[in-house]
Design an enzyme around this catalytic site. Structure first.
Site, short mmCIF file in Angstrom:
data_model
loop_
_atom_site.label_atom_id
_atom_site.label_comp_id
_atom_site.label_asym_id
_atom_site.label_seq_id
_atom_site.Cartn_x
_atom_site.Cartn_y
_atom_site.Cartn_z
N HIS A 1 -2.14 4.99 33.96
CA HIS A 1 -2.29 5.08 35.43
C HIS A 1 -1.50 6.46 36.11
O HIS A 1 -0.61 6.74 35.48
CB HIS A 1 -1.92 4.07 36.26
CG HIS A 1 -2.56 2.55 36.00
ND1 HIS A 1 -3.65 2.21 36.59
CD2 HIS A 1 -2.31 1.59 34.84
CE1 HIS A 1 -4.11 1.02 36.15
NE2 HIS A 1 -3.24 0.64 35.19
N HIS B 1 -5.32 -6.21 29.25
CA HIS B 1 -6.01 -6.18 30.80
C HIS B 1 -7.31 -5.64 30.92
O HIS B 1 -7.48 -4.53 30.25
CB HIS B 1 -4.94 -5.56 31.83
CG HIS B 1 -3.76 -6.22 31.89
ND1 HIS B 1 -2.34 -5.98 32.23
CD2 HIS B 1 -3.51 -7.64 31.86
CE1 HIS B 1 -1.49 -6.70 32.47
NE2 HIS B 1 -2.28 -8.10 32.29
N ASP C 1 0.47 0.70 29.92
CA ASP C 1 1.20 0.34 31.01
C ASP C 1 2.52 -0.08 30.88
O ASP C 1 3.23 -0.98 31.76
CB ASP C 1 0.40 -0.89 31.91
CG ASP C 1 -0.77 -0.41 32.73
OD1 ASP C 1 -1.38 0.68 32.56
OD2 ASP C 1 -1.76 -1.57 32.85
N ASP D 1 -8.71 -3.72 33.03
CA ASP D 1 -8.77 -2.23 33.60
C ASP D 1 -8.46 -1.18 32.08
O ASP D 1 -8.47 -0.20 32.24
CB ASP D 1 -7.91 -1.92 34.54
CG ASP D 1 -6.41 -2.01 34.29
OD1 ASP D 1 -5.99 -3.05 33.67
OD2 ASP D 1 -5.66 -1.16 34.65
N HIS D 2 -8.19 -1.95 30.90
CA HIS D 2 -7.88 -1.02 29.87
C HIS D 2 -9.04 -1.29 28.60
O HIS D 2 -9.16 -0.45 27.80
CB HIS D 2 -6.60 -1.47 29.46
CG HIS D 2 -5.45 -0.96 30.41
ND1 HIS D 2 -4.75 0.28 30.11
CD2 HIS D 2 -5.20 -1.51 31.56
CE1 HIS D 2 -3.95 0.43 31.20
NE2 HIS D 2 -4.31 -0.33 31.96
N HIS E 1 -3.34 -2.93 25.42
CA HIS E 1 -3.22 -4.25 26.00
C HIS E 1 -4.50 -4.70 26.37
O HIS E 1 -5.40 -4.21 26.91
CB HIS E 1 -1.99 -4.25 26.75
CG HIS E 1 -2.04 -3.60 28.27
ND1 HIS E 1 -2.30 -2.32 28.29
CD2 HIS E 1 -2.18 -4.22 29.34
CE1 HIS E 1 -2.56 -2.08 29.72
NE2 HIS E 1 -2.41 -3.21 30.22
N HIS F 1 5.30 -5.61 29.88
CA HIS F 1 4.06 -5.69 30.93
C HIS F 1 3.22 -7.04 30.45
O HIS F 1 2.75 -7.65 31.15
CB HIS F 1 3.50 -4.48 30.81
CG HIS F 1 2.15 -4.43 31.61
ND1 HIS F 1 1.98 -4.44 32.99
CD2 HIS F 1 0.96 -4.15 31.37
CE1 HIS F 1 1.05 -4.32 33.45
NE2 HIS F 1 0.11 -4.15 32.52
FE FE Z 1 -3.36 -0.92 33.91
ZN ZN Z 2 -2.06 -3.51 32.40
#
Ligand code: FE
Ligand code: ZN
Length: 256
Positions: free
Chosen positions: A168, A57, A130, A59-60, A55, A113
């Site tokens: 995570h 985001h 996530d 942080d990915h 996805h 999400h």
């Molecule tokens: Fe994340």
């Molecule tokens: Zn995420």
């Protein structure tokens, strides 16, 4: 098919960049930061075979560009222009063969999400970003409780021994919530003890399995009487359908 291992590279506070590797190559899932991957590839003298993104985001996907600048590789991900580096965009049910490793991967669209979130399922492994966490699920940033319920239900139908690689390390805090949401679930104290031992040794609590999640994850247990009654108490009304139960416990978890 060459033998491979899956290892966890850490990024930020609690992200995992799951890395499928053999003696010569590595494929990485959700490289939110390039540096841990660049360091690992250099130290282990590996070539980058592919990047998979679940996805959009940061942080990915935040490490995609810096990684590709040094290690050109195909990038598999959802139909979402917010991830510009994706070279092969995949829809629900589409398969691809993981380069070098030859693993057949199926794409599952699992919104909730985010609206375009996907998971990759192959080789007995599920990379679910996530959406599904050990004993928990992602926050509903772009999706509805119904979408999250439907996505989690699909994942719960995968084989029980599927290894679940989440984005995570949230397991212990998720278990604390799960124990509040389902106090009579005797699997939870036992799971918490085992996972605490791993964390005390600074080891990942992942992968989980679909079987473990069905037994312990409150968001997969919204048809269980114990969850229905605690969600109803929380919502101060009798909840009967699983989507309302999921919405109530997701809201509860947001404030837990
Ligand atoms: Fe994340
Ligand atoms: Zn995420």
């Amino acid at each position: 098919m060459p033998a491979y291992q899956v290892i966890a590279l850490r990024a930020f506070a609690d992200n995992y960049i799951w890395t499928i590797r053999d003696a010569t190559h590595a494929a990485v899932v959700d490289p939110g930061d390039a540096q841990p991957v660049l360091d690992y590839l250099a130290r282990e003298k590996l070539q980058l075979a592919a990047i998979l993104n679940t996805h959009h985001h940061a942080d990915h996907v935040g490490g995609n560009a810096a990684l590709l600048a040094r290690h050109p590789a195909p990038v598999y991900g959802p139909h979402d222009e917010r991830i510009p580096e994706v070279s092969t965009r995949l829809a629900d049910g589409e398969h691809f063969t993981l380069p070098h490793f030859g693993i057949d991967m199926e794409t599952l669209e699992i919104p909730g999400h985010t609206r375009s979130h996907v998971a990759f399922f192959g080789g007995g492994m599920l990379f679910c970003g996530d959406t599904l966490f050990a004993a928990g699920c992602g926050r509903l940033f772009e999706g509805t409780p119904r979408q999250m319920h439907d996505s989690l239900t699909r994942l719960s139908r995968l084989p029980d021994d599927t290894r679940v690689y989440c984005g995570h390390e949230y397991t212990l805090s998720n278990i604390r919530f799960a124990r509040a949401a389902e106090p009579d679930n005797t699997r939870l104290p036992e799971l918490e003890t085992r996972m605490q031992v791993l964390r005390d040794q600074d080891q990942p609590t992942l992968p989980s399995t679909i079987g473990q999640e069905k037994a312990t994850n409150p968001f997969l247990r919204v048809n269980e009487p114990g969850i229905i009654s605690s969600a109803s108490a929380r919502a101060e009304k009798k909840l009967s359908d699983p989507v309302s139960v999921l919405a109530a416990i997701r809201d509860w978890k947001n404030n837990f």
